[in-house]
Design an enzyme around this catalytic site. Structure first.
Site, PDB file in Angstrom:
ATOM      1  N   SER A   1       0.659  -3.673  -0.410  1.00 37.58           N
ATOM      2  CA  SER A   1       1.734  -3.971  -1.370  1.00 37.58           C
ATOM      3  C   SER A   1       1.771  -5.416  -1.865  1.00 37.58           C
ATOM      4  O   SER A   1       2.492  -5.699  -2.817  1.00 37.58           O
ATOM      5  CB  SER A   1       3.086  -3.633  -0.759  1.00 37.58           C
ATOM      6  OG  SER A   1       3.280  -2.247  -0.823  1.00 37.58           O
TER       7      SER A   1
ATOM      8  N   LYS B   1       1.192  -5.810  -5.469  1.00 39.24           N
ATOM      9  CA  LYS B   1       2.215  -5.520  -6.493  1.00 39.24           C
ATOM     10  C   LYS B   1       2.632  -6.783  -7.243  1.00 39.24           C
ATOM     11  O   LYS B   1       2.998  -6.726  -8.413  1.00 39.24           O
ATOM     12  CB  LYS B   1       3.431  -4.859  -5.838  1.00 39.24           C
ATOM     13  CG  LYS B   1       3.126  -3.458  -5.297  1.00 39.24           C
ATOM     14  CD  LYS B   1       4.224  -2.956  -4.374  1.00 39.24           C
ATOM     15  CE  LYS B   1       3.924  -1.545  -3.865  1.00 39.24           C
ATOM     16  NZ  LYS B   1       4.845  -1.114  -2.805  1.00 39.24           N
TER      17      LYS B   1
ATOM     18  N   TYR C   1      -4.041   2.161  -8.701  1.00 38.80           N
ATOM     19  CA  TYR C   1      -3.109   1.662  -7.668  1.00 38.80           C
ATOM     20  C   TYR C   1      -3.771   1.687  -6.282  1.00 38.80           C
ATOM     21  O   TYR C   1      -3.696   0.707  -5.531  1.00 38.80           O
ATOM     22  CB  TYR C   1      -1.834   2.520  -7.696  1.00 38.80           C
ATOM     23  CG  TYR C   1      -0.880   2.211  -6.563  1.00 38.80           C
ATOM     24  CD1 TYR C   1      -0.110   1.044  -6.570  1.00 38.80           C
ATOM     25  CD2 TYR C   1      -0.754   3.075  -5.474  1.00 38.80           C
ATOM     26  CE1 TYR C   1       0.757   0.764  -5.516  1.00 38.80           C
ATOM     27  CE2 TYR C   1       0.116   2.799  -4.424  1.00 38.80           C
ATOM     28  CZ  TYR C   1       0.863   1.644  -4.453  1.00 38.80           C
ATOM     29  OH  TYR C   1       1.714   1.354  -3.418  1.00 38.80           O
TER      30      TYR C   1
ATOM     31  N   TYR D   1      10.951  -5.278   0.965  1.00 35.00           N
ATOM     32  CA  TYR D   1      11.599  -3.961   0.850  1.00 35.00           C
ATOM     33  C   TYR D   1      13.052  -4.013   1.307  1.00 35.00           C
ATOM     34  O   TYR D   1      13.765  -4.953   1.009  1.00 35.00           O
ATOM     35  CB  TYR D   1      10.833  -2.887   1.638  1.00 35.00           C
ATOM     36  CG  TYR D   1       9.360  -2.969   1.475  1.00 35.00           C
ATOM     37  CD1 TYR D   1       8.787  -2.714   0.231  1.00 35.00           C
ATOM     38  CD2 TYR D   1       8.526  -3.321   2.522  1.00 35.00           C
ATOM     39  CE1 TYR D   1       7.427  -2.811   0.055  1.00 35.00           C
ATOM     40  CE2 TYR D   1       7.164  -3.409   2.341  1.00 35.00           C
ATOM     41  CZ  TYR D   1       6.636  -3.154   1.115  1.00 35.00           C
ATOM     42  OH  TYR D   1       5.293  -3.248   0.948  1.00 35.00           O
TER      43      TYR D   1
ATOM     44  N   VAL E   1       1.399  -3.144   3.997  1.00 31.52           N
ATOM     45  CA  VAL E   1       1.191  -2.412   5.257  1.00 31.52           C
ATOM     46  C   VAL E   1      -0.176  -2.667   5.894  1.00 31.52           C
ATOM     47  O   VAL E   1      -0.441  -2.198   6.998  1.00 31.52           O
ATOM     48  CB  VAL E   1       1.436  -0.882   5.115  1.00 31.52           C
ATOM     49  CG1 VAL E   1       2.897  -0.568   4.854  1.00 31.52           C
ATOM     50  CG2 VAL E   1       0.533  -0.261   4.072  1.00 31.52           C
TER      51      VAL E   1
HETATM   52  N1  GLN Z   1      -0.896   1.523  -0.368  1.00 32.13           N
HETATM   53  C1  GLN Z   1       0.367   1.559   0.300  1.00 32.13           C
HETATM   54  C2  GLN Z   1       1.176   2.765  -0.149  1.00 32.13           C
HETATM   55  O1  GLN Z   1       1.187   3.068  -1.291  1.00 32.13           O
HETATM   56  C3  GLN Z   1       1.108   0.298   0.030  1.00 32.13           C
HETATM   57  C4  GLN Z   1       2.478   0.268   0.682  1.00 32.13           C
HETATM   58  C5  GLN Z   1       2.824  -1.019   1.344  1.00 32.13           C
HETATM   59  O2  GLN Z   1       2.017  -1.907   1.572  1.00 32.13           O
HETATM   60  N2  GLN Z   1       4.072  -1.123   1.710  1.00 32.13           N
HETATM   61  O3  GLN Z   1       1.827   3.408   0.617  1.00 32.13           O
END
Ligand code: GLN
Length: 305
Positions: free
Chosen positions: A61, A64, A189, A241, A259
């Site tokens: 993430s 993003k 993505y 988050y 993650v």
């Molecule tokens: N690739 C992960 C997903 O889409 C990214 C989520 C994350 O890092 N929180 O679930």
């Protein structure tokens, strides 16, 4: 500073046993949960590192933030925020519930999965290959790393299991929010999430944002100041988050987690910090990474508030 960096690592280590690697992406569950590292890149060229600072991990993430900057640079702020909102959700990063309940069905912000997938549908290019080339070229500039590429195993692992992300994308397509082909957008993505980095790469992203979009090493503008400010604001309100509020109180730095175990933190005007620890808490944030940042913020008085 080097002493404080080493102390931060030592302070954070015992907390690792409280976390787990991301099990829902099979390839990520294979990573050693005891890894922990940090890299501090100051805008005047100093660097400090400790622990597993050169271990590779995937951006997840954290990507993003970078794709948001590119979409705003490609399409302009008004166009982008016609598709995606600006408010924190208070829900998990992959939650689907608000997509249906909010009016217009716009994802609430670009830092949750739905928002990031909608953002990827705005990346310029005529074909999927063009789009990926354009996106990867921008990532390489932002991370100051020409070698940057995605990890095929992690990409394929998420592609094989990412049904919830496909559900988010299909819902947004039906609601008229997502542009283009659902499978192609989701594929872009998955690729951006699988870009492989180390603490230094993400510290460089932090330093770039700390320096208002101008590369501290080359002096070149990579991102306009306005776009850099925009992304830092989202990092404060939504970067961790549904733990963003607590993190703002305890650390007080614009930050973004993934993650894969990485967190990038920005000390405006001063430095970027990259931390990595794949043992995650139940919100998907690095347990050790948060502890390192709490320690550094406290010892060095870094909170922006
Ligand atoms: N690739 C992960 C997903 O889409 C990214 C989520 C994350 O890092 N929180 O679930």
């Amino acid at each position: 500073m080097q002493r404080i960096a080493d102390e931060a690592l030592k302070y954070a280590k015992p907390f690792l046993s409280q976390g787990h690697t991301a099990g829902y992406i099979p390839e990520l569950s294979k990573v050693d949960p005891n890894r922990l590292g940090l890299y501090i890149a100051s805008n005047d060229g100093q660097c400090y590192k400790s622990g597993d600072f050169d271990t590779k991990f995937t951006l997840q993430s954290i990507s993003k933030t970078v794709s948001l900057m590119l979409a705003v640079m490609d399409r302009g702020q008004d166009y982008v925020f016609n598709k995606v909102g600006m408010e924190p959700t208070g829900d998990a990063f992959n939650s689907i519930i608000k997509l249906e309940t909010v009016k217009l069905h716009k994802p609430l912000n670009p830092m949750i999965n739905a928002g990031a997938i909608a953002i990827d549908s705005l990346i310029s290019g005529n074909t999927p290959e063009d789009k990926f080339r354009h996106l990867a070229g921008f990532y390489r500039k932002v991370f100051n790393n020409e070698q940057l590429n995605y990890n095929k195993e992690v990409y394929l692992s998420e592609k094989a299991t990412g049904f919830r992300n496909r559900a988010l994308a299909n819902f947004m397509k039906d609601a008229g929010v997502l542009e283009g082909d659902v499978d192609e957008v989701v594929d872009l993505y998955f690729k951006q999430c699988s870009f492989e980095v180390d603490c230094k790469d993400i510290a460089f992203l932090g330093a770039l944002l700390a320096n208002d979009g101008i590369s501290p090493s080359t002096g070149k503008e990579i991102v306009p100041k306005k776009v850099s400010r925009l992304v830092k604001t989202f990092m404060v309100t939504c970067g961790m988050y549904d733990a963003s509020g607590e993190f703002a109180v305890k650390v007080g730095l614009p930050s973004k987690s993934g993650v894969g175990g990485g967190i990038v933190a920005v000390v405006p005007g001063t430095m970027g910090i990259g931390v990595f620890g794949p043992a995650l808490d139940d919100k998907g944030n690095s347990v050790g990474g948060i502890k390192i940042l709490e320690y550094l913020s406290e010892k060095l008085g870094l909170s922006i508030f």
